[in-house]
Design a protein around this motif. Structure first.
Motif, PDB file in Angstrom:
ATOM      1  N   UNK A 352       0.805  -1.219   0.000  1.00  0.00           N
ATOM      2  CA  UNK A 352       0.000   0.000   0.000  1.00  0.00           C
ATOM      3  C   UNK A 352       0.841   1.273   0.000  1.00  0.00           C
ATOM      4  N   UNK A 353       2.087   1.194   0.481  1.00  0.00           N
ATOM      5  CA  UNK A 353       2.944   2.381   0.474  1.00  0.00           C
ATOM      6  C   UNK A 353       3.486   2.689  -0.924  1.00  0.00           C
ATOM      7  N   UNK A 354       3.666   1.666  -1.745  1.00  0.00           N
ATOM      8  CA  UNK A 354       4.259   1.871  -3.075  1.00  0.00           C
ATOM      9  C   UNK A 354       3.452   2.822  -3.947  1.00  0.00           C
ATOM     10  N   UNK A 355       2.117   2.663  -4.068  1.00  0.00           N
ATOM     11  CA  UNK A 355       1.359   3.652  -4.855  1.00  0.00           C
ATOM     12  C   UNK A 355       1.466   5.074  -4.298  1.00  0.00           C
ATOM     13  N   UNK A 356       1.555   5.198  -2.979  1.00  0.00           N
ATOM     14  CA  UNK A 356       1.681   6.532  -2.373  1.00  0.00           C
ATOM     15  C   UNK A 356       2.978   7.213  -2.801  1.00  0.00           C
ATOM     16  N   UNK A 357       4.087   6.469  -2.777  1.00  0.00           N
ATOM     17  CA  UNK A 357       5.360   7.037  -3.197  1.00  0.00           C
ATOM     18  C   UNK A 357       5.352   7.345  -4.700  1.00  0.00           C
ATOM     19  N   UNK A 358       4.720   6.487  -5.479  1.00  0.00           N
ATOM     20  CA  UNK A 358       4.623   6.709  -6.921  1.00  0.00           C
ATOM     21  C   UNK A 358       3.893   8.022  -7.211  1.00  0.00           C
TER      22      UNK A 358
END
Length: 498
Positions: A352-358
């Motif tokens: 879930x953190x990966x889309x936020x960083x993207x």
């Protein structure tokens, strides 16, 4: 066999232990909120003081690690170095940390852990202080001293969690480990803030490297006089047989057969790649984004504007505290009903953190507040994992092999993770420089494109943690049986009689 004859000793393989039907056994280890009876020479009060001292030193470790990132723009101007060369400062530190960790892991499972940590701290204090006196014509000396700083951190980070594991068990140990690991994001964030503040106040980035050694001297005294050396495995092996140390080769073979350890270590590696790259480059990246938007001029001489180090540092502190305690709270609520809750929480945090960083990386070109918002959400989700990762290692590995396990996990996660990620991001950025040299806008864009690698690695890490969840219950029970003395562990079944 007559009554005065000793009973035969049966030595079971780990595979034999793994095949036990766990439904016939208790699903959780005895949960005691007090230090074990075998540590009755160490009072409950002293055990808590020990955790406080270890947390303080962990705070200093991570403050020092990210002080360089907080003043990176000034360092680049002072030495006249490129992005890839700047990333090398973090890479050499992580490499020495990584390669020395197995050495300290071997020593930590066999010798006095307190003495080892004291020696490591002395090396860390001396080399960190020495790095602050490097002149601009001797950049290679700064690189060398940053490499030597890794010696101190390798000795401490490898051994300190095992001492906490020997003082507490059950939910109390999870809580103490949470307090210990919460100082990773807190220390990292303070490193940015204090580094930038001191450099800005003095007009010289080198003063930022003189602050943490002063605090380290206090930590060294506290370590010497307040931290005990508890028996290995004392908090868990209540009335069981004493555990003996085995050879290093046997330890490594045991860990390689421990599927939960292997897959969780790969997940930690992906997490280290992401956090290492983002932690090192985010303040510089957002500073360039503001230059592109015309919100500030490019920095041509030091001290550079430290506002992004302040903001990113504050976000790291707050999201770290929230994320670690939230992850621990969720784990405690789910653990009884879901034995594999910990790796599932870690997987959810990574995925879930990966889309936020993207999203944050792309929004930086148009809206700095929006970028910071998604960075904060992503860091909170990523911070769910910090305490749980340490707890997983402690309960799937037997006490006499925990320092070795910590060391090997540190080596792998840094070798394939944050040892190379800051340099790799900088190298990709430098490779793109030729397409529009000298353009402030392109300076931002090339770093933006290179940082997109981080969310992709984060997704891979989430898949590793999902795989860990398939084996965690079985491997945890195997470690409990070995620790309690209900099973012994070489590779074949033999019977001895005296």
């Amino acid at each position: 066999m007559t009554s005065n004859q000793p009973r035969p000793r049966t030595r079971l393989s780990l595979r034999s232990i793994s095949s036990v039907h766990y439904d016939s056994l208790s699903s959780e280890p005895p949960d005691s909120d007090e230090p074990s009876m075998r540590t009755n020479s160490i009072s409950q009060k002293r055990a808590y003081i020990t955790v406080a001292v270890l947390c303080y030193i962990n705070l200093l470790n991570y403050m020092d690690r990210y002080t360089i990132a907080g003043v990176l723009l000034s360092i680049q101007n002072y030495f006249g170095i490129s992005d890839s060369t700047s990333g090398l400062l973090q890479t050499v530190f992580i490499c020495s940390f990584m390669f020395l960790a197995p050495v300290f892991g071997y020593l930590g499972d066999r010798y006095n852990r307190k003495v080892i940590m004291i020696v490591g701290m002395v090396v860390w204090i001396v080399t960190t202080l020495g790095s602050s006196f490097v002149k601009n014509s001797h950049f290679w000396i700064l690189v060398l001293t940053r490499a030597l700083v890794g010696t101190g951190e390798a000795s401490y980070s490898t051994i300190a969690p095992t001492i906490i594991g020997d003082l507490f068990t059950g939910n109390k140990r999870t809580l103490m480990i949470s307090f210990f690991y919460i100082f990773i994001p807190v220390g990292s964030g303070l490193g940015y803030i204090l580094g930038a503040t001191i450099a800005n106040a003095t007009g010289d980035w080198r003063w930022a490297l003189r602050f943490s050694p002063a605090l380290g001297g206090l930590g060294l005294l506290l370590l010497m006089f307040l931290v005990p050396e508890p028996p290995r495995g004392a908090s868990e092996n209540k009335g069981g047989a004493a555990m003996e140390s085995t050879t290093y080769i046997e330890d490594v073979k045991y860990l390689l057969k421990n599927r939960s350890f292997v897959w969780s270590s790969l997940g930690v590696t992906a997490m280290a790649f992401v956090t290492g790259a983002l932690a090192f480059w985010t303040p510089t990246f957002l500073s360039r984004a503001q230059v592109t938007q015309g919100l500030r001029p490019p920095c041509k001489e030091e001290p550079c504007n430290p506002i992004d180090s302040y903001i990113f540092g504050a976000i790291t502190v707050v999201t770290g505290i929230v994320g670690v305690f939230l992850g621990t709270f969720i784990s405690k609520k789910l653990r009884d009903r879901l034995p594999n809750a910990d790796p599932i929480i870690c997987a959810v945090g990574m995925l879930s953190s990966s889309p936020c960083f993207f999203i944050a990386i792309f929004l930086a070109a148009t809206s700095i507040p929006a970028a910071y918002t998604f960075i904060a959400i992503g860091e909170t989700l990523l911070s769910l994992n910090w305490a749980l990762l340490a707890d997983i290692l402690l309960y799937v590995v037997v006490p006499t092999r925990r320092a070795t396990a910590e060391a090997l996990q540190i080596m792998v996660c840094h070798l394939l993770g944050d040892a190379g990620s800051p340099y790799l991001i900088g190298a990709i950025s430098d490779a793109l420089f030729k397409y529009d040299p000298g353009s402030p806008s392109w300076d931002f864009r090339r770093l933006e494109y290179s940082m997109l690698l981080c969310p992709l690695i984060g997704i891979l890490g989430g898949l590793f943690f999902l795989t860990t969840s398939l084996y965690i219950k079985e491997d945890r029970k195997a470690a409990e049986l070995l620790t309690s003395g209900q099973a012994a562990e070489p590779l074949e079944t033999t019977t001895e009689s005296v």
